[in-house]
Motif scaffolding. Structure first.
Motif, mmCIF file in Angstrom:
data_model
loop_
_atom_site.group_PDB
_atom_site.id
_atom_site.type_symbol
_atom_site.label_atom_id
_atom_site.label_comp_id
_atom_site.label_asym_id
_atom_site.label_seq_id
_atom_site.Cartn_x
_atom_site.Cartn_y
_atom_site.Cartn_z
ATOM 1 N N LEU A 40 0.826 -1.208 0.000
ATOM 2 C CA LEU A 40 0.000 0.000 0.000
ATOM 3 C C LEU A 40 0.861 1.259 0.000
ATOM 4 O O LEU A 40 0.560 2.230 -0.704
ATOM 5 C CB LEU A 40 -0.935 -0.004 1.215
ATOM 6 N N LEU A 41 1.928 1.249 0.785
ATOM 7 C CA LEU A 41 2.830 2.400 0.820
ATOM 8 C C LEU A 41 3.535 2.579 -0.518
ATOM 9 O O LEU A 41 3.750 3.715 -0.979
ATOM 10 C CB LEU A 41 3.855 2.246 1.948
ATOM 11 N N MET A 72 -6.612 -8.222 0.581
ATOM 12 C CA MET A 72 -6.375 -6.813 0.858
ATOM 13 C C MET A 72 -7.670 -6.018 0.706
ATOM 14 O O MET A 72 -8.431 -6.230 -0.234
ATOM 15 C CB MET A 72 -5.307 -6.263 -0.099
ATOM 16 N N ASP A 73 -7.926 -5.122 1.632
ATOM 17 C CA ASP A 73 -9.098 -4.261 1.567
ATOM 18 C C ASP A 73 -8.872 -3.217 0.466
ATOM 19 O O ASP A 73 -7.970 -2.385 0.569
ATOM 20 C CB ASP A 73 -9.298 -3.568 2.920
ATOM 21 N N ARG A 74 -9.691 -3.284 -0.576
ATOM 22 C CA ARG A 74 -9.493 -2.364 -1.699
ATOM 23 C C ARG A 74 -9.755 -0.912 -1.320
ATOM 24 O O ARG A 74 -9.288 0.003 -2.001
ATOM 25 C CB ARG A 74 -10.397 -2.771 -2.874
ATOM 26 N N LEU A 82 -4.081 5.513 -3.228
ATOM 27 C CA LEU A 82 -4.028 6.154 -4.537
ATOM 28 C C LEU A 82 -4.448 7.624 -4.459
ATOM 29 O O LEU A 82 -3.788 8.504 -5.035
ATOM 30 C CB LEU A 82 -4.923 5.403 -5.533
ATOM 31 N N THR A 83 -5.547 7.890 -3.761
ATOM 32 C CA THR A 83 -6.025 9.267 -3.648
ATOM 33 C C THR A 83 -5.021 10.141 -2.913
ATOM 34 O O THR A 83 -4.825 11.311 -3.265
ATOM 35 C CB THR A 83 -7.392 9.315 -2.933
ATOM 36 N N PHE A 84 -4.359 9.583 -1.909
ATOM 37 C CA PHE A 84 -3.309 10.337 -1.219
ATOM 38 C C PHE A 84 -2.227 10.754 -2.208
ATOM 39 O O PHE A 84 -1.805 11.918 -2.234
ATOM 40 C CB PHE A 84 -2.684 9.487 -0.104
#
Length: 437
Positions: free
Chosen positions: A97-98, A134-136, A143-145
């Motif tokens: 995620l990172l 994984m929680d989408r 992604l929004t970040f």
């Protein structure tokens, strides 16, 4: 007139939450705003259509960026990145995620393709996401970040444009500010987004979650690449990197996305990194990939025109600030909330800044806010609502990739999570920043 903005945005939000198509929801909200402002249906439609040109530049740049991203993927260079992520981060959810957030950040400055990379990079990873449970929603937040935090905090790439619009808006309305001061002031609200990201990844969406079939309907128009087989680095990839660097350079020099995207696309063909015979397919795939998002932005621009031309936004600001006197803390909070409502409706932080600057600067000067504090309020108010808005590219982009298999809902899996984790800390940090600068 101020209630027109609130009611019309609520109409759009409720329709979106009920899973009405976002374009239809925006059109109905725009028509309702026009009718409440005293326009006829035909007049409202005419104003909506005339206002769509306000985002024509953005829409065209998205189409060209889409074609550029498709051309880049044609060379197979994105498969190298996908394979690397799969090989090194399988089973490491937080690191994955990172890494996705980091790649998204680079799309705003180093490789300026904005959201166009998402339908290229994310679909091949969906199967891996499911295997890792994984929680989408966490992926959507990451992604929004990456799509939003860099332009708020970093004065390069898209951030250079954002900060330029902020400074121009303030100067034109009588408040002196340099780009350096704007960048420094926006570090405070931007820090709030970092907090929101960490909360989402390490607390809210840390647990396993299975994707729900058909949660997003029939799936997006993007089709996941059939293969991500091993690809070795070649001369073609080197030429692709040169084209990317050239696109970034032109975009920084001209401060024009269209010029940058066009430069990169042309060089891809001149270098024969992509064969001339594939030109039609590359462009048509770029249009199919980004066309829906571009059209949503056009319709949202028309909605914004109705809100501004009818005086609804002006009325909202006057009503909100008129009874607060010189209470700076209350004025700052109200202005931020006004920005949240307006940006959710318009869906574009870049397009909202000029509107808010014209309204906020006189109020902030009268209340005794410093230029940097005013910049925090305008910049944060403009950025508020970008995350969480059904019409924002910062939410439409992540959904376009995550819903390639029909298992990701735009509103409940992208808009709601990003709204909660980014708008709340932005309000808090922006509010504090406006009071200490």
């Amino acid at each position: 007139m101020g209630w027109v903005v609130v009611v019309s945005v609520l109409v759009m939000t409720v329709l979106s939450l009920l899973r009405v198509n976002v374009i239809i929801a925006i059109i109905i909200a725009a028509l309702s705003a026009g009718l409440m402002a005293g326009l006829s249906v035909v007049e409202s439609i005419d104003m909506l259509v005339s206002g769509m040109g306000g985002q024509a530049n953005t829409a065209l740049s998205y189409i060209l960026l889409g074609a550029f991203a498709v051309a880049i993927s044609y060379t197979g260079i994105t498969a190298i990145l996908v394979n690397y992520l799969i090989r090194t981060l399988t089973g490491k959810k937080t690191m994955m995620l990172l890494a996705i957030a980091g790649v998204a950040c680079l799309s705003q400055n180093l490789v300026p393709v904005h959201i166009a990379f998402i339908p290229i990079l994310i679909p091949p990873l969906l199967k891996l996401f499911d295997e890792m449970r994984m929680d989408r929603r966490a992926v959507a937040v990451a992604l929004t970040f990456g799509l939003k935090a860099p332009y708020i905090m970093v004065p390069a790439g898209f951030g250079l444009i954002f900060h330029g619009i902020l400074v121009d808006g303030m100067v034109q309305n009588g408040s002196a500010l340099t780009k350096g001061e704007a960048a420094l002031s926006m570090l405070i609200p931007g820090s709030g987004m970092i907090v929101g990201l960490l909360v989402a990844l390490f607390i809210t969406y840390r647990k396993n979650r299975d994707a729900v079939p058909e949660a997003g309907g029939t799936g997006s128009i993007i089709t996941a690449p059939a293969s991500t087989k091993n690809v070795t680095f070649t001369k073609q990839h080197l030429l692709t990197i040169i084209a990317i660097v050239a696109a970034l350079t032109v975009q920084l020099i001209t401060e024009n996305l269209i010029a940058g995207a066009l430069t990169g696309l042309i060089l891809m063909f001149l270098f024969i990194a992509v064969p001339f015979k594939s030109g039609d397919k590359v462009v048509s795939d770029g249009i199919s990939m980004m066309g829906t998002i571009a059209f949503v932005m056009l319709v949202a621009s028309g909605f914004g025109t109705i809100l501004s031309e009818t005086g609804a936004v002006d009325g909202l600001v006057e009503v909100s600030s008129g009874f607060l006197g010189n209470n700076k803390a209350a004025i700052a909070l109200i202005l931020l909330l006004v920005g949240l409502v307006v940006t959710i409706g318009i869906g574009s932080s870049f397009g909202t800044i000029p509107i808010l600057a014209a309204l906020f600067v006189p109020i902030c000067m009268a209340a005794g806010f410093s230029p940097m504090a005013t910049a925090v309020l305008i910049g944060t108010a403009g950025a508020l609502g970008d995350a969480g808005s059904p019409a924002s590219d910062s939410t439409l982009g992540p959904t376009s990739g995550l819903n390639a298999d029909g298992k990701h809902n735009h509103i409940w899996d992208t808009c709601v999570p990003t709204f909660i984790h980014f708008n709340i800390p932005l309000i808090l940090f922006g509010w504090v920043g406006s009071l200490i600068l």
